[in-house]
Scaffold this active site. Structure first.
Site, PDB file in Angstrom:
ATOM      1  N   GLU A 180     109.988 -28.241 -21.490  1.00 39.36           N
ATOM      2  CA  GLU A 180     111.290 -27.566 -21.503  1.00 39.36           C
ATOM      3  C   GLU A 180     111.587 -27.148 -20.060  1.00 39.36           C
ATOM      4  OE1 GLU A 180     111.762 -25.483 -25.858  1.00 39.36           O
ATOM      5  OE2 GLU A 180     110.353 -24.549 -24.484  1.00 39.36           O
TER       6      GLU A 180
ATOM      7  N   SER B 208     106.236 -18.747 -21.368  1.00 35.13           N
ATOM      8  CA  SER B 208     106.581 -19.216 -22.706  1.00 35.13           C
ATOM      9  C   SER B 208     107.907 -18.651 -23.174  1.00 35.13           C
ATOM     10  CB  SER B 208     105.503 -18.780 -23.702  1.00 35.13           C
ATOM     11  OG  SER B 208     104.263 -19.307 -23.323  1.00 35.13           O
TER      12      SER B 208
ATOM     13  N   HIS C 253     108.305 -25.421 -18.793  1.00 27.84           N
ATOM     14  CA  HIS C 253     107.442 -25.002 -19.898  1.00 27.84           C
ATOM     15  C   HIS C 253     106.692 -26.194 -20.482  1.00 27.84           C
ATOM     16  CE1 HIS C 253     107.000 -23.084 -24.114  1.00 27.84           C
ATOM     17  NE2 HIS C 253     105.964 -22.810 -23.361  1.00 27.84           N
TER      18      HIS C 253
ATOM     19  N   ASN D 101     109.557 -22.264 -28.887  1.00 30.18           N
ATOM     20  CA  ASN D 101     108.916 -21.012 -29.305  1.00 30.18           C
ATOM     21  C   ASN D 101     109.823 -20.160 -30.190  1.00 30.18           C
ATOM     22  OD1 ASN D 101     106.523 -21.663 -28.197  1.00 30.18           O
ATOM     23  ND2 ASN D 101     106.818 -20.514 -26.303  1.00 30.18           N
TER      24      ASN D 101
END
Ligand code: NAD
Length: 284
Positions: A150, A117, A138, A188
């Site tokens: 991602e 992450s 991701h 994130n």
């Protein structure tokens, strides 16, 4: 999807769902976990059934999908995979150890990807002897329904690796966004300050969890509130992400809320454990 062989490392929340995503798209999947999971098959079938109820896969295909997934505790079984996608605990030491073992036992590695992450792709790649064949992919939770992936390039990721990974994502029907390495990537980096702030609001007694979540659902049009989302992600994962953001940027604005740490220390890890900011345990 043409039949390709995909390896998944880690059979936790993300690992199982990623196995399901690839198998539902016709890939043959090997999924590895460091500890034997007696209930793997039942848990996998339960996940598939949930996805069929949500209309994301046809119920009569579940048996065929399940047969395409082989669970193993032997890393050597990853041999022959087009892509090996790591989804173990968000801990760079744990991930590094697995990559070191993997390069010892699998001699025909093509692409290694990590579903981290927020950890550094370049640092994780350094534990393999093929950093040019390594990148971040991701996927979001739940991967069957979340469109975005991602795609994160490490310093040494080759263009060939990037293009091959993008081709695989295309077969899955995912929307890829290619990013250079940066802590938290895009999603994130934006999401976690909000989740952390929600935990601070809760611990300051400003509002209860339900109210905080309702505010963001009804006032910001978010499909779920930040505390429900934290429970879905896993509070241990949330804490690791915030700690990495602090470590990598040196910026105190990401410092984890003490209440988040307390919950993790108490084993209240969210939905996967049955309790977090909310309780998911059946009464009686
Ligand atoms: P999880 O806690 O559900 O599963 C972790 C897995 O790691 C388990 O299979 C466990 O057996 C394994 N593991 C634990 N300790 C280990 C060890 N010492 N050696 C080898 N394996 C070990 O975690 P998750 O939510 O599936 O997260 C996995 C990865 O995916 C993490 O990098 C996380 O950041 C990332 N991710 C998670 C989410 C999410 O919403 N949960 C979303 C996107 C990405």
């Amino acid at each position: 999807m043409e039949t390709i062989k995909i390896g998944i490392l880690g059979a936790g929340t993300m690992g199982k769902q990623l196995a399901l995503l690839f198998a539902a798209n016709n890939a043959s999947v090997r999924i590895w976990n460091h500890r034997y999971q007696q209930n793997f098959q039942a848990e996998f079938e339960r996940l598939a059934l949930i996805q069929s109820r949500l209309g994301l896969l046809e119920k009569d295909k579940i048996t065929a999908i399940t047969e395409r997934v082989i669970y193993t505790n032997e890393l050597a079984e990853m041999s022959g995979c087009e892509l090996i996608l790591e989804a173990v605990k968000e801990d760079k030491v744990v991930k590094a150890n697995i990559f070191k073992q993997l390069v010892q036992v699998v001699l025909d590695l093509r692409i290694i990807a990590t579903n981290t992450s927020t950890l550094s792709i370049t640092e994780l790649a350094s534990h393999t002897d093929i950093p040019d064949q390594f990148l971040g992919l991701h996927f979001f939770n739940p991967p069957m329904s979340m469109k975005l992936v991602e795609v994160v390039k490490g310093e040494l990721t080759s263009d060939k690796t990037l293009q091959s990974a993008l081709k695989i994502l295309q077969l899955l029907g995912k929307q890829a966004v290619v990013l250079p390495e940066t802590p938290g990537f895009v999603v994130n980096r934006l999401l976690f300050p909000m989740i952390n702030e929600a935990v601070l609001l809760l611990s300051e007694g400003v509002a209860d969890a339900k109210t905080i979540d309702s505010c963001m659902r009804l006032g910001a049009n978010h499909p779920m509130g930040p505390l429900e989302l934290a429970d879905l992600i896993g509070l241990d994962i949330c804490l690791s992400i915030l700690e990495t953001l602090v470590e990598e940027t040196g910026d105190g604005k990401y410092r984890p809320a003490p209440l988040l740490k307390k919950y993790v220390r108490a084993g209240k890890l969210g939905k996967k454990i049955g309790i977090g900011f909310y309780s998911y345990r059946k009464r009686g």
